[in-house]
Design an enzyme around this catalytic site. Structure first.
Site, PDB file in Angstrom:
ATOM      1  N   SER A 253       9.192 -16.578  -0.163  1.00  0.00           N
ATOM      2  CA  SER A 253       7.750 -16.533   0.049  1.00  0.00           C
ATOM      3  C   SER A 253       7.356 -15.112   0.431  1.00  0.00           C
ATOM      4  CB  SER A 253       7.354 -17.490   1.180  1.00  0.00           C
ATOM      5  OG  SER A 253       7.795 -16.962   2.400  1.00  0.00           O
ATOM      6  N   LYS A 254       6.076 -14.890   0.564  1.00  0.00           N
ATOM      7  CA  LYS A 254       5.539 -13.566   0.896  1.00  0.00           C
ATOM      8  C   LYS A 254       6.185 -12.991   2.156  1.00  0.00           C
ATOM      9  CE  LYS A 254       2.028 -11.970  -1.645  1.00  0.00           C
ATOM     10  NZ  LYS A 254       1.840 -10.619  -2.005  1.00  0.00           N
ATOM     11  N   ARG A 255       6.590 -13.901   3.042  1.00  0.00           N
ATOM     12  CA  ARG A 255       7.221 -13.488   4.288  1.00  0.00           C
ATOM     13  C   ARG A 255       8.450 -12.601   4.024  1.00  0.00           C
ATOM     14  NH1 ARG A 255      10.753 -16.468   7.277  1.00  0.00           N
ATOM     15  NH2 ARG A 255      10.653 -18.064   5.696  1.00  0.00           N
ATOM     16  N   HIS A 256       9.044 -12.802   2.863  1.00  0.00           N
ATOM     17  CA  HIS A 256      10.259 -12.047   2.539  1.00  0.00           C
ATOM     18  C   HIS A 256       9.957 -10.706   1.876  1.00  0.00           C
ATOM     19  CE1 HIS A 256      11.568 -16.347   2.566  1.00  0.00           C
ATOM     20  NE2 HIS A 256      12.337 -15.794   3.481  1.00  0.00           N
ATOM     21  N   GLY A 257       8.681 -10.388   1.720  1.00  0.00           N
ATOM     22  CA  GLY A 257       8.319  -9.145   1.033  1.00  0.00           C
ATOM     23  C   GLY A 257       7.603  -9.518  -0.245  1.00  0.00           C
TER      24      GLY A 257
END
Ligand code: GLU
Length: 492
Positions: A253-257
């Site tokens: 997800s976006k949390r990972h970049g």
């Protein structure tokens, strides 16, 4: 089916950006088709018009183009099974849904939204209220023009099994299956129905997609059975996870970049490096049955053609793979290093030109950068000191290894300035000779002279390239101006 040409498809919904997971699905479906000299279709699944994001189709097309996936049939180029935009196939879906009603495998449902909301809490889904309506009652509703949906009539007992070419046999109990909606009240088919009809009509015989569909596929297999169609091969890919900065692994997800392909390209990753890396997420060349002999099982670098040559379903895995930015960066760095000089220059110089003065030697600068950067975007950050003169940092002149101090550098710069000014040829050899001769004459270590000059012209400690290389990049005028400025500042 054995004699049929292999046909796969990529069927994205235009509901946002092109996620790395979608890209991997597209890539593997393409590789499967091409490894068997088959057809690859692009179909845009836009029947959920509410979720459609403007511009999303362009992102999909641009992404495929950048990674070098050429579809044989699809939007823009057409083909014998079009249209390839699913919303334009509304009438086809409706025709097949009505056929299914006639065959007794689907039914009209006239339940109102209010009723559905009411029952949802009690039975967690649809209670099959309209499944056995009498023919007259159905006709009565239709005559009145009551809105309806068409639902699939699931078998009430027993189980449904299909064989996935990657996951093996998958079975679900039929009582777990909801009578899912095939045609919505707005007349559009749901994904659940549209993709089955379209896959069949387009001749898709290998359905490859993400693992989230593993357990809904029995419902789709039942639709093939209901129509009396031969089921396609199903190939579900392993889950794709991400890793956050603390090393925690969870669904990507976006949390990972950045998880959007175009964002990664924007950040300076090369499409070919991204493709190479994601090809290895869930697929392994050593497990496959590539057609090239003398396989090096540790091989990691593949062009698209090599991937096509090596790809096979046997090389796929089932355990989740992890998209790791460090590993992507490693691939990217390697790709940049291995790029032919002309190609690298053509990719990096346009962005250097945006930030650097036009007088510098761009080709030389690019060559200093090529072995030193991990992404193309790092190039512009690394040349900040060429783009403009950085603020004075006196401390940078102090270097233990070369035994330099602000004072020693000041003295060196004052003496070297006229010598450099007098240097007739502005070449690496000539400039180096000036510095070397000065070292011999003054008895000062060459290292301390190079340090003073490099800091004077760069005003930072870490630079791509040494003193003479940077003098060449900057050119005579700018170099001399910077050295003069340094002398003046250090005298203050
Ligand atoms: N439109 C679906 C999606 O984007 C496609 C799934 C499939 O490949 O069948 O998830």
């Amino acid at each position: 089916m054995n004699n049929q040409i292999t046909c796969t498809r990529f069927a994205p919904s235009p509901t946002g950006f092109m996620h790395i997971g979608n890209l991997r699905t597209a890539l593997f479906a393409y590789l499967l088709a091409k490894s068997k000299n088959g057809r690859f279709i692009l179909r845009i699944e836009d029947t959920d018009q509410v979720r459609e994001v403007p511009g999303a189709v362009d992102v999909i097309l641009k992404t495929l183009e950048l990674i070098g996936i050429k579809y044989d049939e699809g939007p823009g180029i057409g083909g014998e099974h079009g249209p390839y935009i699913q919303s334009q196939r509304k009438h086809i879906h409706q025709e097949y849904a009505h056929k299914l009603v006639e065959l007794g495998h689907a039914y009209y449902c006239f339940c109102t939204k209010e009723r559905l909301a009411e029952i949802h809490d009690s039975c967690g889904g649809y209670d099959r209220h309209c499944r056995d309506l009498a023919a007259e009652e159905i006709q009565h509703h239709l005559d009145r023009g009551d809105p309806y949906v068409i639902r699939q009539k699931m078998p009430l007992d027993g189980s449904t099994t299909y064989v996935d070419d990657n996951w093996g046999e998958i079975t679900v109990e039929n009582k777990e299956l909801q009578d899912q909606i095939l045609i919505k009240a707005d007349g559009f088919a749901t994904y659940n129905f549209a993709h089955v009809v379209d896959d069949y009509l387009m001749g898709v015989n290998y359905v490859m997609r993400g693992s989230e569909y593993v357990y809904s596929t029995p419902k789709y297999a039942l639709l093939y059975d209901a129509f009396g169609w031969e089921r396609p091969h199903y190939v579900h890919l392993p889950l794709l996870n991400g890793k956050d900065s603390e090393g925690n692994i969870a669904k990507l997800s976006k949390r990972h970049g950045s998880v959007s392909f175009l964002d990664l390209v924007e950040e300076g990753y090369l499409p070919e490096a991204i493709v190479n890396y994601i090809a290895l997420l869930g697929w392994s060349p050593s497990k496959g049955q590539g057609r090239i002999n003398n396989e090096d099982i540790n091989e990691e670098f593949f062009t698209m053609d090599e991937l096509i040559d090596r790809f096979s379903i046997q090389g796929l895995g089932q355990s989740p793979s992890v998209f790791d930015y460090d590993k992507l960066k490693w691939f990217n760095t390697e790709y940049i290093r291995r790029m032919p000089v002309d190609l690298f220059n053509s990719r990096v110089i346009p962005s250097l030109k945006e930030v650097c003065p036009p007088t510098i030697d761009f080709a030389l600068l690019a060559q200093l950068l090529q072995p030193r950067i991990g992404t193309l975007a790092e190039a512009t950050a690394m040349v900040d000191f060429i783009a403009s003169r950085l603020p004075l940092d006196k401390e940078a002149y102090v270097n233990k290894k070369n035994k330099t101090t602000v004072e020693s550098c000041r003295a060196v710069l004052e003496q070297i300035e006229p010598l450099l000014d007098a240097c007739e040829e502005w070449t690496n050899d000539a400039l180096y000779a000036v510095l070397k001769n000065y070292s011999t004459d003054s008895g000062l270590k060459l290292g301390s002279i190079l340090w003073a000059v490099r800091i004077a012209i760069a005003r930072k400690i870490v630079t791509p390239g040494g003193a003479t290389e940077l003098m060449l990049v900057l050119g005579r005028d700018e170099t001399m101006a910077r050295i003069k400025q340094a002398c003046a500042e250090l005298n203050d």
